[in-house]
Design a protein around this motif. Structure first.
Motif, PDB file in Angstrom:
ATOM      1  N   PHE A  64       2.711 -27.080  -4.077  1.00  0.00           N
ATOM      2  CA  PHE A  64       1.861 -26.084  -4.714  1.00  0.00           C
ATOM      3  C   PHE A  64       0.533 -26.702  -5.156  1.00  0.00           C
ATOM      4  CE2 PHE A  64       0.448 -23.853  -8.558  1.00  0.00           C
ATOM      5  CZ  PHE A  64       0.262 -22.585  -8.040  1.00  0.00           C
ATOM      6  N   GLU A  65       0.596 -27.895  -5.744  1.00  0.00           N
ATOM      7  CA  GLU A  65      -0.629 -28.578  -6.170  1.00  0.00           C
ATOM      8  C   GLU A  65      -1.514 -28.903  -4.966  1.00  0.00           C
ATOM      9  OE1 GLU A  65       0.557 -31.973  -8.343  1.00  0.00           O
ATOM     10  OE2 GLU A  65       1.281 -30.836 -10.098  1.00  0.00           O
ATOM     11  N   LYS A  66      -0.898 -29.284  -3.851  1.00  0.00           N
ATOM     12  CA  LYS A  66      -1.676 -29.571  -2.652  1.00  0.00           C
ATOM     13  C   LYS A  66      -2.385 -28.312  -2.162  1.00  0.00           C
ATOM     14  CE  LYS A  66      -1.186 -31.302   2.064  1.00  0.00           C
ATOM     15  NZ  LYS A  66      -0.230 -31.822   3.098  1.00  0.00           N
ATOM     16  N   MET A  67      -1.652 -27.190  -2.173  1.00  0.00           N
ATOM     17  CA  MET A  67      -2.251 -25.934  -1.742  1.00  0.00           C
ATOM     18  C   MET A  67      -3.388 -25.519  -2.679  1.00  0.00           C
ATOM     19  SD  MET A  67       1.189 -23.813  -0.660  1.00  0.00           S
ATOM     20  CE  MET A  67       0.235 -22.327  -0.379  1.00  0.00           C
ATOM     21  N   GLU A  68      -3.175 -25.727  -4.001  1.00  0.00           N
ATOM     22  CA  GLU A  68      -4.218 -25.382  -4.954  1.00  0.00           C
ATOM     23  C   GLU A  68      -5.457 -26.256  -4.764  1.00  0.00           C
ATOM     24  OE1 GLU A  68      -4.571 -23.047  -7.387  1.00  0.00           O
ATOM     25  OE2 GLU A  68      -2.842 -22.084  -6.427  1.00  0.00           O
ATOM     26  N   LYS A  69      -5.251 -27.544  -4.477  1.00  0.00           N
ATOM     27  CA  LYS A  69      -6.376 -28.448  -4.243  1.00  0.00           C
ATOM     28  C   LYS A  69      -7.161 -28.017  -3.011  1.00  0.00           C
ATOM     29  CE  LYS A  69      -7.491 -33.312  -3.439  1.00  0.00           C
ATOM     30  NZ  LYS A  69      -6.942 -34.687  -3.261  1.00  0.00           N
ATOM     31  N   GLU A  70      -6.471 -27.683  -1.925  1.00  0.00           N
ATOM     32  CA  GLU A  70      -7.162 -27.221  -0.720  1.00  0.00           C
ATOM     33  C   GLU A  70      -7.912 -25.925  -0.995  1.00  0.00           C
ATOM     34  OE1 GLU A  70      -4.095 -26.887   2.161  1.00  0.00           O
ATOM     35  OE2 GLU A  70      -3.917 -29.069   2.487  1.00  0.00           O
ATOM     36  N   LYS A  71      -7.309 -25.068  -1.821  1.00  0.00           N
ATOM     37  CA  LYS A  71      -7.974 -23.812  -2.159  1.00  0.00           C
ATOM     38  C   LYS A  71      -9.253 -24.069  -2.944  1.00  0.00           C
ATOM     39  CE  LYS A  71      -7.185 -19.448  -4.602  1.00  0.00           C
ATOM     40  NZ  LYS A  71      -6.214 -18.661  -5.413  1.00  0.00           N
ATOM     41  N   ARG A  72      -9.207 -24.992  -3.926  1.00  0.00           N
ATOM     42  CA  ARG A  72     -10.411 -25.318  -4.709  1.00  0.00           C
ATOM     43  C   ARG A  72     -11.495 -25.931  -3.831  1.00  0.00           C
ATOM     44  NH1 ARG A  72      -6.404 -27.053  -8.469  1.00  0.00           N
ATOM     45  NH2 ARG A  72      -6.682 -29.210  -7.755  1.00  0.00           N
ATOM     46  N   GLU A  73     -11.111 -26.783  -2.892  1.00  0.00           N
ATOM     47  CA  GLU A  73     -12.096 -27.386  -1.991  1.00  0.00           C
ATOM     48  C   GLU A  73     -12.754 -26.320  -1.122  1.00  0.00           C
ATOM     49  OE1 GLU A  73      -9.973 -30.337   0.163  1.00  0.00           O
ATOM     50  OE2 GLU A  73      -9.978 -31.789  -1.500  1.00  0.00           O
ATOM     51  N   ARG A  74     -11.964 -25.368  -0.624  1.00  0.00           N
ATOM     52  CA  ARG A  74     -12.546 -24.292   0.191  1.00  0.00           C
ATOM     53  C   ARG A  74     -13.510 -23.438  -0.634  1.00  0.00           C
ATOM     54  NH1 ARG A  74      -7.146 -23.780   2.005  1.00  0.00           N
ATOM     55  NH2 ARG A  74      -6.903 -21.921   0.679  1.00  0.00           N
ATOM     56  N   MET A  75     -13.128 -23.174  -1.894  1.00  0.00           N
ATOM     57  CA  MET A  75     -13.998 -22.372  -2.753  1.00  0.00           C
ATOM     58  C   MET A  75     -15.305 -23.106  -3.057  1.00  0.00           C
ATOM     59  SD  MET A  75     -11.187 -20.769  -5.403  1.00  0.00           S
ATOM     60  CE  MET A  75     -12.466 -19.981  -6.372  1.00  0.00           C
ATOM     61  N   ALA A  76     -15.215 -24.444  -3.308  1.00  0.00           N
ATOM     62  CA  ALA A  76     -16.422 -25.217  -3.587  1.00  0.00           C
ATOM     63  C   ALA A  76     -17.332 -25.269  -2.366  1.00  0.00           C
ATOM     64  CB  ALA A  76     -16.038 -26.634  -4.027  1.00  0.00           C
ATOM     65  N   LYS A  77     -16.734 -25.408  -1.193  1.00  0.00           N
ATOM     66  CA  LYS A  77     -17.552 -25.443   0.027  1.00  0.00           C
ATOM     67  C   LYS A  77     -18.226 -24.096   0.271  1.00  0.00           C
ATOM     68  CE  LYS A  77     -15.842 -27.751   3.381  1.00  0.00           C
ATOM     69  NZ  LYS A  77     -15.002 -28.185   4.535  1.00  0.00           N
ATOM     70  N   ALA A  78     -17.497 -23.021   0.018  1.00  0.00           N
ATOM     71  CA  ALA A  78     -18.089 -21.699   0.201  1.00  0.00           C
ATOM     72  C   ALA A  78     -19.222 -21.460  -0.788  1.00  0.00           C
ATOM     73  CB  ALA A  78     -17.011 -20.624   0.045  1.00  0.00           C
ATOM     74  N   ALA A  79     -19.043 -21.922  -2.044  1.00  0.00           N
ATOM     75  CA  ALA A  79     -20.106 -21.763  -3.042  1.00  0.00           C
ATOM     76  C   ALA A  79     -21.339 -22.553  -2.648  1.00  0.00           C
ATOM     77  CB  ALA A  79     -19.594 -22.205  -4.409  1.00  0.00           C
ATOM     78  N   ALA A  80     -21.140 -23.769  -2.100  1.00  0.00           N
ATOM     79  CA  ALA A  80     -22.281 -24.573  -1.668  1.00  0.00           C
ATOM     80  C   ALA A  80     -23.025 -23.908  -0.517  1.00  0.00           C
ATOM     81  CB  ALA A  80     -21.811 -25.969  -1.259  1.00  0.00           C
ATOM     82  N   LEU A  81     -22.281 -23.305   0.405  1.00  0.00           N
ATOM     83  CA  LEU A  81     -22.928 -22.612   1.525  1.00  0.00           C
ATOM     84  C   LEU A  81     -23.718 -21.400   1.037  1.00  0.00           C
ATOM     85  CD1 LEU A  81     -20.096 -22.782   4.227  1.00  0.00           C
ATOM     86  CD2 LEU A  81     -22.215 -24.112   4.131  1.00  0.00           C
ATOM     87  N   ARG A  82     -23.165 -20.667   0.068  1.00  0.00           N
ATOM     88  CA  ARG A  82     -23.888 -19.513  -0.467  1.00  0.00           C
ATOM     89  C   ARG A  82     -25.158 -19.944  -1.188  1.00  0.00           C
ATOM     90  NH1 ARG A  82     -18.596 -17.846  -1.876  1.00  0.00           N
ATOM     91  NH2 ARG A  82     -18.963 -18.539  -4.019  1.00  0.00           N
ATOM     92  N   ALA A  83     -25.057 -21.048  -1.965  1.00  0.00           N
ATOM     93  CA  ALA A  83     -26.241 -21.540  -2.669  1.00  0.00           C
ATOM     94  C   ALA A  83     -27.311 -22.005  -1.697  1.00  0.00           C
ATOM     95  CB  ALA A  83     -25.847 -22.672  -3.608  1.00  0.00           C
ATOM     96  N   ALA A  84     -26.892 -22.666  -0.605  1.00  0.00           N
ATOM     97  CA  ALA A  84     -27.867 -23.120   0.395  1.00  0.00           C
ATOM     98  C   ALA A  84     -28.528 -21.943   1.095  1.00  0.00           C
ATOM     99  CB  ALA A  84     -27.179 -24.035   1.405  1.00  0.00           C
ATOM    100  N   ALA A  85     -27.748 -20.882   1.326  1.00  0.00           N
ATOM    101  CA  ALA A  85     -28.327 -19.716   1.993  1.00  0.00           C
ATOM    102  C   ALA A  85     -29.285 -18.971   1.078  1.00  0.00           C
ATOM    103  CB  ALA A  85     -27.208 -18.779   2.449  1.00  0.00           C
ATOM    104  N   ALA A  86     -29.016 -18.995  -0.245  1.00  0.00           N
ATOM    105  CA  ALA A  86     -29.876 -18.284  -1.185  1.00  0.00           C
ATOM    106  C   ALA A  86     -31.134 -19.070  -1.528  1.00  0.00           C
ATOM    107  CB  ALA A  86     -29.109 -17.971  -2.467  1.00  0.00           C
ATOM    108  N   ALA A  87     -31.121 -20.377  -1.335  1.00  0.00           N
ATOM    109  CA  ALA A  87     -32.282 -21.198  -1.686  1.00  0.00           C
ATOM    110  C   ALA A  87     -33.432 -20.920  -0.728  1.00  0.00           C
ATOM    111  CB  ALA A  87     -31.912 -22.676  -1.647  1.00  0.00           C
ATOM    112  N   PRO A  88     -34.675 -20.936  -1.237  1.00  0.00           N
ATOM    113  CA  PRO A  88     -35.827 -20.709  -0.352  1.00  0.00           C
ATOM    114  C   PRO A  88     -35.990 -21.862   0.623  1.00  0.00           C
ATOM    115  CG  PRO A  88     -36.551 -21.406  -2.528  1.00  0.00           C
ATOM    116  CD  PRO A  88     -35.069 -21.168  -2.627  1.00  0.00           C
ATOM    117  N   PRO A  89     -36.502 -21.594   1.802  1.00  0.00           N
ATOM    118  CA  PRO A  89     -36.676 -22.674   2.783  1.00  0.00           C
ATOM    119  C   PRO A  89     -37.669 -23.718   2.275  1.00  0.00           C
ATOM    120  CG  PRO A  89     -37.820 -20.680   3.492  1.00  0.00           C
ATOM    121  CD  PRO A  89     -37.000 -20.295   2.292  1.00  0.00           C
ATOM    122  N   ALA A  90     -37.377 -24.948   2.606  1.00  0.00           N
ATOM    123  CA  ALA A  90     -38.254 -26.037   2.171  1.00  0.00           C
ATOM    124  C   ALA A  90     -39.616 -25.920   2.838  1.00  0.00           C
ATOM    125  CB  ALA A  90     -37.623 -27.385   2.516  1.00  0.00           C
ATOM    126  N   ALA A  91     -40.654 -26.233   2.047  1.00  0.00           N
ATOM    127  CA  ALA A  91     -42.021 -26.157   2.571  1.00  0.00           C
ATOM    128  C   ALA A  91     -42.228 -27.211   3.648  1.00  0.00           C
ATOM    129  CB  ALA A  91     -43.025 -26.344   1.441  1.00  0.00           C
TER     130      ALA A  91
END
Length: 204
Positions: free
Chosen positions: A73-100
């Motif tokens: 269960f802990e392993k599954m929870e860890k994988e779930k947290r990693e997937r959520m963190a990766k998804a949040a990073a992708l959303r933040a990168a998509a929302a950030a303005p393009p570099a000049a």
């Protein structure tokens, strides 16, 4: 996370330790939902049947240990947290303005290693020294020094002039011709007087 082969302690159980003929696999007994022989209801928190296999009736620890469901269960929870963190990073990168985009270098910057009279600092400084003086500046008349030349001399000329003056001051002064003749005449007169005295004394 419910699994039918997990006992009340969270351990996954398999077949009976003495063989599959006794029990081919542990099945968890849901506590509660039953009644005693007297008809009293048995609640889940005090139902001792939960430690026995629903298939064979044997204790849970009489079945093979297959693993700890808590670790899984802990392993599954860890994988779930990693997937959520990766998804949040992708959303933040998509929302950030393009570099000049950096500006393209100018021809001067692109060929900065090619120096000419306008870009070479040494050439610019030399040209500034060679530039004629401003006409608005007051004219300064040359001042004659002790050596009769202009006051503005180079360091080498100034050094040579000082050395010449020092040598001249240390050299003995040559007597003038008239003084030398007077001294010779005086010496001749003294010599003649001394000779006359010797003759009078009968020594000559």
């Amino acid at each position: 996370m419910y699994k039918p082969n997990v006992d009340i302690m969270g351990y996954m159980r398999g077949a009976h330790k003495e063989g599959e003929l006794i029990c081919e696999g542990f099945v968890f007994t849901q506590p509660g939902g039953r009644k005693t022989d007297r008809g009293d209801p048995i609640h889940g928190w005090n139902d001792t049947a939960a430690v026995r296999c629903a298939r064979c009736g044997e204790r849970d620890d009489m079945h093979l240990y297959l693993g700890d469901v808590n670790e899984e269960f802990e392993k599954m929870e860890k994988e779930k947290r990693e997937r959520m963190a990766k998804a949040a990073a992708l959303r933040a990168a998509a929302a950030a303005p393009p570099a000049a985009k950096p500006p393209a270098p100018s021809p001067q910057q692109h060929e900065v290693w090619l120096l000419d009279d306008s870009s070479d600092p040494l050439s610019v400084a030399s040209a500034a020294k060679r530039a004629p003086a401003s006409t608005s500046a007051p004219a300064v008349a040359p001042v004659s020094g002790a050596w009769g030349g202009a006051a503005a001399l180079s360091s080498e000329d100034f050094k040579a002039e000082v050395e010449r003056m020092v040598r001249k001051s240390l050299a003995p002064a040559a007597p003038a011709p008239t003084e030398l003749a007077e001294k010779l005449a005086t010496m001749e007169a003294q010599l003649a007087a001394a000779t006359a005295k010797l003759q009078q004394a009968g020594l000559a």
